[in-house]
Design a protein around this motif. Structure first.
Motif, short mmCIF file in Angstrom:
data_model
loop_
_atom_site.label_atom_id
_atom_site.label_comp_id
_atom_site.label_asym_id
_atom_site.label_seq_id
_atom_site.Cartn_x
_atom_site.Cartn_y
_atom_site.Cartn_z
N VAL A 83 23.91 47.49 35.69
CA VAL A 83 25.28 47.70 35.21
C VAL A 83 25.37 49.04 34.48
CG1 VAL A 83 26.95 46.88 33.50
CG2 VAL A 83 25.91 45.28 35.09
N ILE B 167 25.80 51.47 37.39
CA ILE B 167 26.91 51.27 38.33
C ILE B 167 28.26 51.48 37.66
CG2 ILE B 167 28.14 49.46 39.59
CD1 ILE B 167 25.59 48.52 40.73
N ASN B 168 28.41 50.97 36.42
CA ASN B 168 29.72 51.06 35.76
C ASN B 168 30.21 52.49 35.58
OD1 ASN B 168 30.06 48.35 35.62
ND2 ASN B 168 30.21 48.22 33.41
N ILE C 256 31.39 53.85 39.08
CA ILE C 256 32.67 53.31 39.53
C ILE C 256 33.80 53.80 38.64
CG2 ILE C 256 33.98 51.17 39.82
CD1 ILE C 256 31.49 49.85 40.88
N GLY C 257 33.52 53.93 37.37
CA GLY C 257 34.54 54.45 36.46
C GLY C 257 34.91 55.89 36.78
N ALA D 43 37.03 55.83 39.87
CA ALA D 43 38.40 55.39 39.58
C ALA D 43 39.20 56.48 38.89
CB ALA D 43 38.36 54.13 38.70
N PHE E 186 43.19 52.64 40.97
CA PHE E 186 42.53 51.57 40.24
C PHE E 186 42.58 50.24 41.00
CE2 PHE E 186 41.71 53.99 36.57
CZ PHE E 186 42.80 54.80 36.33
N ILE F 63 40.19 50.22 44.09
CA ILE F 63 38.78 50.12 43.72
C ILE F 63 38.46 48.75 43.16
CG2 ILE F 63 37.06 51.00 42.10
CD1 ILE F 63 38.30 53.76 42.56
N PHE F 64 39.40 48.18 42.39
CA PHE F 64 39.17 46.84 41.87
C PHE F 64 39.07 45.84 43.02
CE2 PHE F 64 39.37 43.27 39.07
CZ PHE F 64 40.10 42.32 39.76
N THR G 147 35.75 46.27 44.90
CA THR G 147 34.61 45.81 44.10
C THR G 147 34.59 44.29 43.99
OG1 THR G 147 34.90 47.83 42.79
CG2 THR G 147 33.42 46.17 41.91
N SER H 60 31.63 45.48 36.91
CA SER H 60 32.43 46.69 37.16
C SER H 60 33.89 46.35 37.41
CB SER H 60 31.87 47.45 38.36
OG SER H 60 30.52 47.75 38.16
N MET I 101 35.65 45.82 34.24
CA MET I 101 35.93 47.10 33.59
C MET I 101 37.17 47.76 34.20
SD MET I 101 33.64 50.52 33.86
CE MET I 101 34.09 50.62 35.57
N ILE I 102 37.26 47.72 35.53
CA ILE I 102 38.41 48.33 36.20
C ILE I 102 39.68 47.57 35.87
CG2 ILE I 102 39.40 48.91 38.44
CD1 ILE I 102 37.20 50.75 37.79
N ILE J 23 43.25 48.90 34.65
CA ILE J 23 44.54 48.54 35.27
C ILE J 23 45.51 48.10 34.19
CG2 ILE J 23 45.66 46.81 36.72
CD1 ILE J 23 43.23 46.95 38.55
#
Lengths: 223, 211
Positions: free
Chosen positions: A68, A71-72, A75-76, A79, A85, A88-89, A92, B66, B69-70, B74
């Motif tokens: 994590v 990866i976080n 991905i952040g 985004a 957003f 990507i959400f 994922t 993740s 987090m996204i 949002i």
């Protein structure tokens, strides 16, 4: 910037009820965390039932925070760079769902059953002899309140004296306990075989005199 | 019953000859009444299965982290004011509590793992669908609302900015001075927040690997 007086928050009454009170966003959070809660808590129990040991499950959980950590931010960054957003959400979340479904569908790890033998000693006492790992004596004993008991499904051995007779030797089912009173460990197991798959940590011998006598009395009364 | 006769009858000729050693009466399969508790050794050549399970679980959990987090991003992108985030996020906690309890009650009734996976799939699909319809306001409308909300504070900020310029010189000298944090520790909010985070973090890290 913190607004000390929350009454000053602007509410646009020209918008519909749905958008005014952010119902879609509330639903998003409600459903997102519901899906995590429906499967997350039993994930480790599922792995345990599939044949993983406590140590293996611990190692799997140990790796997750480190992954994590990498990866976080990736991905952040993605985004923030694309500003997409929701897309990507969805990607994922959907990918994680598919991975868990695949995991659920995979077959369990196959294990051998513990093979034991029922012996009658020269002093007319009965004992169950088998080989298992160190935790075997505690595994079911710790779950006795959940109704866990040790079971033995025994198939009689055809001896020469009864070879020509038509025996209806059915399997018998015995329940026994692994108390310290009737349990012996690490004695010389007369029936241990040198099969490649057998990993014998401890030889157990469980005295089952009472169980056999209770079984015979019960069956005799049933006649 | 023949097997019982073997146990109870007087010694047969065969048994008399076996007086010097134990007599094997039966081959038994030892197990526990609860499944998968008392399994024996594992079959060989299952390394691929183990690695596949590990890969799926580790990657799945990381991606869920993740996604969470996204979803926070949002939320802040949708809301016109950040103070409203808590009121939206609390529904996530409510949802997780309700679903976890419901799933456990369903399992107590049906005793099958499918009561977990089917709601998981259905709720995940609904989540993705709902997320597609979340509306992001334009930057101009957000800015206009933000100015209306913060108008009473603007006046206070203008007064504060004058004092800030005077304090900038002091801040430069205290940039790397840990004594600048001491005034924060005098606030009860900060103490409660730090204590809760510290204790929760320690407890979670100790329990999580063996959960």
């Amino acid at each position: 910037m913190f607004n000390e007086n929350s009454n000053h928050i602007y509410i646009d009454r020209s918008k519909s009820f749905l958008h005014r009170h952010y119902l879609l966003l509330k639903s998003h959070y409600f459903l997102c965390h519901s899906s995590l809660a429906s499967f997350g808590p039993i994930l480790d129990m599922t792995l345990y039932r599939r044949g993983f040991s406590n140590l293996e499950i611990s190692y799997i959980n140990l790796v997750v925070p480190f992954l994590v950590f990498f990866i976080n931010p990736l991905i952040g960054y993605l985004a923030d760079h694309t500003r997409r957003f929701r897309f990507i959400f969805n990607i994922t979340f959907g990918l994680a769902t598919i991975l868990f479904i695949i995991m659920f569908v995979l077959p369990s790890l196959k294990t051998y059953h513990i093979q034991g033998q029922l012996y009658q000693t020269k002093t007319m006492k009965y004992s169950m002899v088998f080989c298992a790992n160190k935790d075997f004596a505690n595994k079911c004993a710790l779950r006795s309140e959940c109704g866990c008991v040790y079971q033995a499904i025994c198939t009689p051995v055809r001896t020469r004296a009864y070879f020509n007779e038509s025996l209806s030797m059915k399997k018998i089912h015995l329940n026994f306990t692994m108390n310290s009173e009737n349990l012996q460990k690490n004695f010389k197991n007369p029936s241990i075989s040198s099969k490649k798959h057998s990993t014998c940590d401890i030889n157990y011998r469980v005295s089952i005199n009472k169980i056999i006598h209770q079984y015979t009395e019960y069956t005799t009364r049933g006649k | 019953m023949k097997f019982l006769n073997l146990l109870l009858d007087p010694l047969s000729n065969f048994q008399r000859s076996s007086l010097q050693k134990n007599v094997k009466l039966a081959n038994c399969e030892i197990k526990c009444s609860l499944d998968h508790i008392c399994d024996g050794s594992r079959y060989s050549n299952q390394r691929l299965n183990v690695l596949l399970y590990s890969f799926l679980v580790v990657l799945g959990r990381s991606l869920f982290s993740s996604a969470t987090m996204i979803s926070t991003s949002i939320g802040f992108e949708t809301l016109h004011h950040s103070n409203l985030f808590g009121r939206q996020r609390v529904w996530g906690t409510i949802g997780s509590g309700i679903t976890a309890l419901s799933a456990s009650r369903l399992y107590a009734h049906w005793k099958t793992d499918y009561v977990y996976i089917f709601p998981f799939i259905i709720i995940s699909i609904l989540t993705i669908l709902i997320t597609c319809f979340i509306h992001f306001p334009s930057d101009q409308s957000k800015k206009a609302k933000l100015e209306d909300d913060d108008a009473p504070l603007q006046q206070k900020l203008n007064d504060l900015s004058n004092n800030e310029n005077k304090e900038k010189a002091k801040r430069k000298s205290l940039r790397f001075n840990i004594r600048a944090l001491i005034p924060l520790l005098k606030k009860i909010d900060v103490i409660v927040f730090l204590s809760t985070t510290f204790i929760w973090g320690m407890s979670f890290s100790a329990l999580d690997p063996v959960s």
